[in-house]
Design an enzyme around this catalytic site. Structure first.
Site, PDB file in Angstrom:
ATOM      1  N   HIS A 162       0.595  -9.336 -28.223  1.00 46.77           N
ATOM      2  CA  HIS A 162       1.108 -10.632 -27.768  1.00 46.77           C
ATOM      3  C   HIS A 162       0.117 -11.355 -26.849  1.00 46.77           C
ATOM      4  CE1 HIS A 162       5.001 -10.023 -29.632  1.00 46.77           C
ATOM      5  NE2 HIS A 162       5.035  -8.821 -29.124  1.00 46.77           N
ATOM      6  N   LYS A 177      -5.064   4.177 -10.278  1.00 48.83           N
ATOM      7  CA  LYS A 177      -5.954   5.202  -9.715  1.00 48.83           C
ATOM      8  C   LYS A 177      -7.412   4.835  -9.988  1.00 48.83           C
ATOM      9  CE  LYS A 177      -4.048   8.587  -7.991  1.00 48.83           C
ATOM     10  NZ  LYS A 177      -3.107   7.624  -7.447  1.00 48.83           N
ATOM     11  N   LYS A 214      -4.668   4.766   3.982  1.00 52.21           N
ATOM     12  CA  LYS A 214      -3.756   5.782   3.471  1.00 52.21           C
ATOM     13  C   LYS A 214      -2.295   5.349   3.605  1.00 52.21           C
ATOM     14  CE  LYS A 214      -2.324   9.657   1.806  1.00 52.21           C
ATOM     15  NZ  LYS A 214      -2.258   9.676   0.333  1.00 52.21           N
ATOM     16  N   ARG A 254      -7.293   7.719   6.923  1.00 50.58           N
ATOM     17  CA  ARG A 254      -6.307   6.652   6.808  1.00 50.58           C
ATOM     18  C   ARG A 254      -6.952   5.315   6.435  1.00 50.58           C
ATOM     19  NH1 ARG A 254      -1.387   8.043   9.492  1.00 50.58           N
ATOM     20  NH2 ARG A 254      -0.988   5.838   9.712  1.00 50.58           N
ATOM     21  N   GLU A 261      -8.472   1.949  -7.723  1.00 48.71           N
ATOM     22  CA  GLU A 261      -8.550   2.331  -6.308  1.00 48.71           C
ATOM     23  C   GLU A 261      -9.865   3.002  -5.946  1.00 48.71           C
ATOM     24  OE1 GLU A 261      -4.433   3.657  -4.313  1.00 48.71           O
ATOM     25  OE2 GLU A 261      -4.962   4.826  -6.061  1.00 48.71           O
ATOM     26  N   ASN A 301      -1.903  -0.408  17.158  1.00 50.01           N
ATOM     27  CA  ASN A 301      -1.723  -0.482  15.700  1.00 50.01           C
ATOM     28  C   ASN A 301      -0.589  -1.444  15.423  1.00 50.01           C
ATOM     29  OD1 ASN A 301      -3.577   1.524  15.417  1.00 50.01           O
ATOM     30  ND2 ASN A 301      -2.142   3.084  14.730  1.00 50.01           N
ATOM     31  N   GLY A 302      -0.740  -2.274  14.424  1.00 44.31           N
ATOM     32  CA  GLY A 302       0.340  -3.184  14.060  1.00 44.31           C
ATOM     33  C   GLY A 302      -0.112  -4.626  14.128  1.00 44.31           C
ATOM     34  N   GLU A 338       0.042   3.866 -13.514  1.00 42.84           N
ATOM     35  CA  GLU A 338      -0.513   4.716 -12.464  1.00 42.84           C
ATOM     36  C   GLU A 338      -1.974   5.052 -12.772  1.00 42.84           C
ATOM     37  OE1 GLU A 338      -0.272   5.696  -9.561  1.00 42.84           O
ATOM     38  OE2 GLU A 338      -1.579   7.455  -9.584  1.00 42.84           O
ATOM     39  N   CYS A 385      -4.974   1.890  10.804  1.00 43.56           N
ATOM     40  CA  CYS A 385      -5.543   2.211  12.114  1.00 43.56           C
ATOM     41  C   CYS A 385      -5.032   3.525  12.666  1.00 43.56           C
ATOM     42  CB  CYS A 385      -5.156   1.228  13.182  1.00 43.56           C
ATOM     43  SG  CYS A 385      -5.055  -0.448  12.772  1.00 43.56           S
ATOM     44  N   TRP A 427      -8.216  -1.144  11.412  1.00 45.23           N
ATOM     45  CA  TRP A 427      -8.212  -1.729  10.077  1.00 45.23           C
ATOM     46  C   TRP A 427      -7.807  -3.182  10.308  1.00 45.23           C
ATOM     47  CZ3 TRP A 427      -4.881  -4.014   6.519  1.00 45.23           C
ATOM     48  CH2 TRP A 427      -5.264  -3.952   5.164  1.00 45.23           C
TER      49      TRP A 427
END
Ligand code: HGA
Length: 609
Positions: free
Chosen positions: A507, A488, A604, A27, A491, A101-102, A484, A2, A75
């Site tokens: 395995h 990526k 973000k 964000r 995402e 926010n939070g 990574e 947010c 968000w």
């Protein structure tokens, strides 16, 4: 996550607020809203979706000439993304508007009590409770600030918030606990935001609030105090950021812009930190002298998402160069498992934003238990930077893209310097140290070379973009690179990708290999080359397509596709091998028509649990 913007001054507020929200879009969010105050009336406009949807809704009515207001991109954590749940939230009388926010942890109890008191709640959010609580306190409190302070006493959880009172057009009250809030000091006007990105177009003079701090902000002044009513005194600092850092500057999206900024970002991270004479690194921000560095018996890196994988690359570097045990762990797990804190260990908390809540909580847990923790963060003045007090700044410059590229690269570059330093106070020879110094200096040019090969990676990405699943495989140095790379791809392209240590394939997961399951195999030119070639052969023998990412000379026809990376010092290979995987994810996502800078469901900086 947010975003918050507030304005008080003489300009018409709405365009300033909406423009600020636009700058926070990167964000990640799901709805947006704005509240402005004029002639004793608060007007709220909200819309689920994008800031452009909010703009359209605002255009449906006559523009308000109000010169004070607050705005938010949400968000969702409590209640679905919808117009109703979007912020700002009002109390029953429409006297108080709040953006937040939070997460309010005792929201359920607070909401139940409000309902029992006869309050009609109109949203499902935790935030709405704050508006009602503050309004109730205003009945007795001498000031808005006191009402906010009193209301927050009964609130558990995290918040960055801004409050507007229709009877007080000359002030905004803000408060912070666990969610960033920064004031922007203008000339006869003041700004409030959750991120300097929303401010730098207007001013570079800023005041970062600390946790447990409140501020009353008017057009020409601000005053700060703590939740327990002690006055604090804060001078503005000047942030070394320019508005252009947040502009696309001719690029199609921020991810591509930032990938191409990597050579320059690496050079910045190295500047003044490499010592040719003693073949070591200078990291003044660590605040650790050679004796303290020698006393470190092991190193643990803590981060979330890509920062965790960068930490894993850092751990490999530390073990290789300093020969002390090192590992990495997701900060989000560490904080919850009542960790044994080793008094002889150095803990490294990694976060681009410096505001990642899970990582911040891990730092706090470590400090509480007397652990030695340093930060590896990109944003100066951020919560983790301040909580740690010492560390390595990444100097990547502002990173806007949700998918991290240049900050991630600079994390690993910084860990290479840390490993070099730890090695050189131990048994790493000057000659070996010099080799690493030279290798580090060459990185910007080598990254440039990789980026110059973009069109070839684009071709390969298009060839495999139809795949529903992909494996990413690597061993030792290549293993965090594979993780990574898979991250990526997931995402930004939403293609399912799984990373495995190459030797683990047989395995179990080998059962999944067929013509529809491409594998990206990381093949550094090192002592494990023959093993990695063996992995590729095992996959090909079962009809699985292979894309090799390598700086080695592979036998002709071994892999279906080869992405070549220039050779460097082997310990630094993970840094270079990661870059083409950014391009691969990027072009797969582009081929699939994804919105690169706004990947679904992601944000973000993850400032909530
Ligand atoms: N809990 C609030 C705000 C969410 C938030 O801060 N997200 O980053 C809500 O759900 O509206």
């Amino acid at each position: 996550m947010c975003g918050i913007v507030g304005y008080i001054g003489s300009r018409v507020a709405t365009p300033v607020l909406v423009e600020g929200l636009h700058r926070l879009e990167y964000r990640g969010y799901d709805s947006a809203g704005v509240a402005v105050l004029r002639r004793g009336r608060i007007t709220v406009t909200k819309a689920a979706g994008r800031v452009r949807d909010l703009r359209e809704r605002l255009a449906e009515s006559a523009p308000s000439p109000a010169t004070v207001g607050i705005a938010h991109t949400r968000w969702a954590t409590h209640g679905e993304p919808s117009d109703r749940n979007a912020h700002p939230h009002l109390d029953a009388e429409g006297r108080i508007a709040v953006v937040h926010n939070g997460i309010i942890e005792n929201a359920e109890q607070l909401r139940a009590k409000l309902v029992a008191d006869g309050v009609e709640l109109v949203s499902e959010t935790d935030t709405e409770a704050l508006a009602h609580l503050i309004a109730a306190e205003l009945a007795t409190a001498p000031s808005l600030e006191d009402a906010v302070r009193a209301a927050l006493r009964g609130v558990e959880g995290t918040y960055g918030l801004v409050v507007l009172d229709r009877t007080r057009p000359d002030e905004l009250v803000v408060a912070r606990n666990g969610s960033p809030i920064v004031l922007g000091v203008g000339d006869g006007e003041m700004f409030v935001a959750s991120d300097v990105a929303a401010l730098v177009h207007h001013t570079q003079r800023v005041v970062f609030l600390d946790d447990g701090e409140l501020a009353t902000v008017s057009a020409g002044a601000y005053r700060t105090s703590t939740l327990d009513s002690r006055r604090t005194s804060k001078e503005p600092t000047t942030v070394d950021l320019v508005a252009d850092d947040y502009e696309l500057g001719g690029h199609s999206d921020f991810m591509r812009k930032e990938m191409y900024e990597q050579p320059e970002a690496i050079a910045r991270a190295l500047r003044g930190r490499l010592d040719e004479r003693f073949a070591t690194a200078h990291l003044g921000g660590l605040g650790l002298d050679p004796m303290a560095l020698r006393a470190v018996k092991r190193v643990k890196f803590l981060g979330c998402g890509s920062a965790y994988y960068a930490g894993q690359m850092g751990a490999t570097l530390v073990e290789e160069l300093a020969r002390i045990p090192a590992d990495a762990e997701p900060a989000s797990e560490f904080r919850y498992r009542n960790p044994v804190v080793d008094p002889d260990a150095l803990y490294v908390a990694i976060s681009q934003s410096g505001e990642t809540l899970d990582t911040l909580a891990a730092v706090q847990e470590l400090r509480r238990k007397g652990g030695l923790v340093i930060g590896a963060v990109n944003v100066v003045g951020s919560a983790i930077a301040r909580e740690c007090g010492s560390g390595v700044f990444l100097h990547a410059g502002p990173e806007v893209s949700v998918a991290s590229t240049k900050a991630l690269t600079n994390m690993t570059v910084s860990f290479a310097m840390l490993a070099l330093l730890l090695g050189r106070v131990r048994d790493l020879s000057a000659a070996a140290g010099q080799r690493i110094v030279t290798g580090l200096r060459a990185l910007p040019e080598r990254v440039d070379e990789i980026l110059a090969g973009e069109s070839e990676v684009e071709r390969i990405a298009k060839r495999f973009a139809h795949a529903r699943h992909m494996f990413f495989l690597g061993r030792v140095r290549g293993w965090p690179v594979a993780r990574e790379g898979a991250q990526k791809l997931k995402e930004i392209s939403y293609v399912h990708a799984e990373a495995y240590q190459s030797a683990e394939l047989k395995h179990g997961p080998l059962a999944l290999i067929d013509a529809e399951m491409p594998s990206v195999v990381i093949v550094p030119e090192d002592e494990l080359l023959a093993k990695n070639i063996g992995t590729i052969e095992q996959i090909r023998a079962r009809g699985g397509p292979v894309i090799a990412v390598t700086n080695a000379d592979l036998p002709d026809g071994l892999a279906d596709e080869v992405i070549r990376v220039p050779r460097g010092e082997p310990e630094l290979d993970p840094i270079l091998l990661t870059v083409p995987l950014q391009l691969l994810a990027y072009h797969t996502a582009t081929a699939l028509g994804r919105d690169i800078d706004k990947p679904r469901n992601l944000a973000k900086s993850v400032t909530v649990e």
